[in-house]
Write a protein that holds these residues in place. Structure first.
Motif, PDB file in Angstrom:
ATOM      1  N   GLY A  74       0.848  -1.195   0.000  1.00  0.00           N
ATOM      2  CA  GLY A  74       0.000   0.000   0.000  1.00  0.00           C
ATOM      3  C   GLY A  74       0.880   1.240   0.000  1.00  0.00           C
ATOM      4  O   GLY A  74       2.000   1.206  -0.501  1.00  0.00           O
ATOM      5  N   TYR A  75       0.382   2.325   0.587  1.00  0.00           N
ATOM      6  CA  TYR A  75       1.188   3.551   0.626  1.00  0.00           C
ATOM      7  C   TYR A  75       0.756   4.411   1.805  1.00  0.00           C
ATOM      8  O   TYR A  75      -0.391   4.362   2.244  1.00  0.00           O
ATOM      9  N   THR A  76       1.702   5.185   2.309  1.00  0.00           N
ATOM     10  CA  THR A  76       1.456   5.889   3.572  1.00  0.00           C
ATOM     11  C   THR A  76       0.431   7.009   3.441  1.00  0.00           C
ATOM     12  O   THR A  76      -0.192   7.376   4.426  1.00  0.00           O
ATOM     13  N   TYR A  77       0.251   7.571   2.234  1.00  0.00           N
ATOM     14  CA  TYR A  77      -0.726   8.660   2.066  1.00  0.00           C
ATOM     15  C   TYR A  77      -2.148   8.116   1.939  1.00  0.00           C
ATOM     16  O   TYR A  77      -3.096   8.883   1.814  1.00  0.00           O
ATOM     17  N   CYS A  78      -2.304   6.809   1.943  1.00  0.00           N
ATOM     18  CA  CYS A  78      -3.628   6.199   1.766  1.00  0.00           C
ATOM     19  C   CYS A  78      -4.570   6.678   2.862  1.00  0.00           C
ATOM     20  O   CYS A  78      -4.260   6.577   4.040  1.00  0.00           O
ATOM     21  N   PRO A  79      -5.733   7.210   2.464  1.00  0.00           N
ATOM     22  CA  PRO A  79      -6.613   7.810   3.475  1.00  0.00           C
ATOM     23  C   PRO A  79      -7.248   6.814   4.434  1.00  0.00           C
ATOM     24  O   PRO A  79      -7.476   7.140   5.592  1.00  0.00           O
ATOM     25  N   ASP A  80      -7.588   5.609   3.974  1.00  0.00           N
ATOM     26  CA  ASP A  80      -8.322   4.737   4.896  1.00  0.00           C
ATOM     27  C   ASP A  80      -8.012   3.256   4.774  1.00  0.00           C
ATOM     28  O   ASP A  80      -7.883   2.571   5.774  1.00  0.00           O
ATOM     29  N   VAL A  81      -7.900   2.764   3.558  1.00  0.00           N
ATOM     30  CA  VAL A  81      -7.790   1.312   3.362  1.00  0.00           C
ATOM     31  C   VAL A  81      -6.500   0.748   3.974  1.00  0.00           C
ATOM     32  O   VAL A  81      -6.539  -0.206   4.745  1.00  0.00           O
ATOM     33  N   CYS A  82      -5.380   1.375   3.645  1.00  0.00           N
ATOM     34  CA  CYS A  82      -4.105   0.864   4.171  1.00  0.00           C
ATOM     35  C   CYS A  82      -4.032   0.910   5.699  1.00  0.00           C
ATOM     36  O   CYS A  82      -3.653  -0.090   6.315  1.00  0.00           O
ATOM     37  N   PRO A  83      -4.406   2.034   6.319  1.00  0.00           N
ATOM     38  CA  PRO A  83      -4.348   2.031   7.789  1.00  0.00           C
ATOM     39  C   PRO A  83      -5.236   0.950   8.410  1.00  0.00           C
ATOM     40  O   PRO A  83      -4.876   0.369   9.429  1.00  0.00           O
ATOM     41  N   ASP A 167      -4.455   3.959  -6.758  1.00  0.00           N
ATOM     42  CA  ASP A 167      -5.366   2.816  -6.760  1.00  0.00           C
ATOM     43  C   ASP A 167      -4.497   1.594  -6.509  1.00  0.00           C
ATOM     44  O   ASP A 167      -3.427   1.464  -7.096  1.00  0.00           O
ATOM     45  N   HIS A 168      -4.948   0.706  -5.647  1.00  0.00           N
ATOM     46  CA  HIS A 168      -4.139  -0.501  -5.436  1.00  0.00           C
ATOM     47  C   HIS A 168      -4.979  -1.617  -4.847  1.00  0.00           C
ATOM     48  O   HIS A 168      -5.978  -1.366  -4.189  1.00  0.00           O
ATOM     49  N   SER A 169      -4.547  -2.853  -5.103  1.00  0.00           N
ATOM     50  CA  SER A 169      -5.231  -3.983  -4.490  1.00  0.00           C
ATOM     51  C   SER A 169      -4.884  -4.004  -3.010  1.00  0.00           C
ATOM     52  O   SER A 169      -3.831  -3.519  -2.598  1.00  0.00           O
TER      53      SER A 169
HETATM   54 NI    NI Z   1      -4.382   2.043   0.459  1.00  0.00          NI
END
Ligand code: NI
Length: 203
Positions: A74-83, A167-169
């Motif tokens: 994922g990525y650190t700027y991801c607003p919700d999914v990654c956290p 966008d990412h899985s």
């Molecule tokens: Ni994400």
């Protein structure tokens, strides 16, 4: 995950299901070769990677043989999914207690442009002290993501907008002690289920 990505994923799932149904009808006849063919055709997930951790050291998958890897891209700027996904991994680690020492939770970025080791260090620390944050060159990250069949793409924004989204899985892979794919979860999976699958894999 954006709505557009969700639709792509759903469309892909339908295509795969229709294709599988067609193949089953075609191949399930005399001879019983379907299982054999399905095994040969099953895509492998995972493989060698060489990335850079949050302290700037090169890390490869080979270091983790004998341990279970929980790896999420994922990525650190991801607003919700990654956290959400990383929090689930962190909570699963908490539930594992002493067994957590045989597990490496990994957050691998698909946005190396912004996710430098320093950014990764501050970010992964929020989810637990044992987290490894991996980044690297665009080539290194691309190779690792390909090995894990991770989809990622910069979402369209105004040119040069530094606040772009990706966008990412969103898949948490559970890799066994041999580094082989065992099962996977999503950011919506229950930490208890992840912990239980890790316990099974540690047996
Ligand atoms: Ni994400």
């Amino acid at each position: 995950m954006t709505l557009r990505l969700r639709l792509i994923v759903i469309a892909a799932a339908i295509l795969v299901a229709v294709g599988a149904a067609w193949l089953t009808g075609l191949l399930a006849g005399p001879g019983g070769r379907l299982g054999e063919i399905a095994d040969a055709a099953r895509p492998s997930v995972g493989g060698p990677f060489s990335l850079v951790d949050q302290d700037g050291r090169t890390r490869t998958d080979a270091e983790f043989r004998g341990k279970i890897m929980l790896i999420y891209f994922g990525y650190t700027y991801c607003p919700d999914v990654c956290p959400t996904g990383l929090a689930a991994m962190g909570q699963a680690m908490d539930k594992l207690g002493a067994q957590a020492k045989d597990v490496v939770p990994i957050f691998a970025t698909i946005d190396p442009e912004r996710d430098t080791p320093a950014v990764m260090k501050e970010y992964v620390a929020q989810f637990g002290p044992e987290f490894l944050g991996l980044t690297g060159s665009a080539q290194q990250v691309g190779a690792a993501a390909r090995a894990y069949r991770v989809y990622y793409q910069k979402a369209p924004t105004a040119k040069d907008d530094p606040n772009y989204l990706m966008d990412h899985s969103s898949i948490i892979y559970l890799m066994d002690r041999q580094g082989k794919y065992r099962t996977h979860f999503t950011h919506e999976s229950a930490p208890a289920d992840i912990a239980e699958a890790v316990r099974q894999a540690l047996k």
